[in-house]
Design an enzyme around this catalytic site. Structure first.
Site, short mmCIF file in Angstrom:
data_model
loop_
_atom_site.label_atom_id
_atom_site.label_comp_id
_atom_site.label_asym_id
_atom_site.label_seq_id
_atom_site.Cartn_x
_atom_site.Cartn_y
_atom_site.Cartn_z
N HIS A 27 -45.91 -12.35 14.55
CA HIS A 27 -45.79 -10.94 14.88
C HIS A 27 -45.79 -10.75 16.40
CE1 HIS A 27 -47.57 -6.72 15.10
NE2 HIS A 27 -46.49 -6.56 14.34
N HIS A 69 -42.43 -2.94 21.76
CA HIS A 69 -42.89 -2.18 20.60
C HIS A 69 -43.00 -0.68 20.87
CE1 HIS A 69 -46.01 -0.28 18.06
NE2 HIS A 69 -45.44 -0.98 17.10
#
Length: 289
Positions: A27, A69
């Site tokens: 991730h 992100h």
């Protein structure tokens, strides 16, 4: 899509055959140890044995896809502003690594200082995956809402096509999957790259229309949070009954790894790929013994 701390020990994992062990997806790279979305984080994830690399992509003001992100650059760089309003050159001039001081750099990790403070473009990440000494998968999440709407998916399809990655998975090549919390974004990618697997991400609870294990048209993979797995473990069996796969994010605690194994999920998305890989290998050795 951050990690949810485990509140209690997970169930003891049932014996799992080797072919049933879930895929380990890093991730934002090995982001528990290196600054997220940097080349250093992904190089470490590859070194730690991750099967695939997860990234978020956003479009810059001059139409480049970058691995970031947040909507704003403030948290993970020394700059300020909204990614979509800044050009690539400006973003590349920022420091993307110094903010992460809680986990000191591992000087014994090969190339640990390489790309630790630099912005990573999607093209550089794809090149890294292609140059790896083994097959590395990709899980690319398009972030929404954004001022550019469908242009994000259009540009993603173009970049994947440039690398020959817009087609069905082939042995020895990176295996891309596209993910989103936006059903509309998933539908766009299904039209632009009909051979790529699509992951519909869900958080917190299972939408009423999908509680029977169904998914949006053309989607074959459900992406659920650790919180959802704890609350609704039956979701995995329902999805499998429909022929779907299930990915769980973000799995960083042992209890959640054990829940994933007990439920038989297909992939574990984690900030700690080495930790998860070690536990899976321990489980496998236990089966063999």
């Amino acid at each position: 899509d951050g990690a949810v701390p485990a509140t209690a020990p997970g169930p003891r994992a049932a014996p799992v055959a080797a072919h049933r062990l879930p895929e380990v997806i890093a991730h934002r790279g090995s982001s528990a140890h290196e600054p997220e979305h940097t080349l250093a984080a992904y190089l470490r994830a590859i070194d730690e044995g991750a099967d695939a690399l997860e990234c978020d992509v956003r479009l810059t003001a001059d139409a480049h896809l970058v691995c970031v992100h947040d909507r704003r650059v403030n948290r993970t760089s020394n700059g300020k502003g909204v990614v979509s309003t800044l050009e690539l050159a400006t973003l590349e001039g920022l420091d993307w690594g110094s903010w992460k001081q809680d986990h000191p750099q591992d000087t014994e990790m090969p190339d640990a200082d390489h790309g630790r403070n630099q912005l990573l473009t999607l093209r550089r990440l794809l090149t890294t995956a292609l140059e790896a000494d083994r097959e590395i998968g990709l899980a690319i999440e398009t972030k929404h809402p954004t001022r550019y709407a469908g242009l994000v998916e259009i540009q993603l399809a173009r970049v994947l096509a440039d690398y020959g990655l817009d087609r069905a998975p082939a042995e020895g090549r990176p295996h891309p999957r596209v993910m989103s919390f936006s059903q509309l974004a998933i539908q766009r990618m299904g039209q632009l790259c009909p051979q790529l697997p699509l992951v519909y991400l869900m958080e917190g609870y299972v939408p009423l229309r999908f509680r029977d294990g169904s998914l949006p048209k053309g989607v074959s993979i459900a992406g659920i949070s650790t919180e959802m797995l704890r609350r609704h473990p039956e979701t995995v069996a329902r999805q499998h009954a429909r022929g779907h796969q299930v990915y769980v994010y973000t799995v960083d605690e042992l209890g959640d790894v054990q829940r994933c194994l007990a439920a038989g999920v297909d992939a574990i998305i984690t900030n700690r790929p080495a930790f998860v890989r070690d536990h899976l290998e321990t489980t496998l050795r236990g089966d063999v013994d």
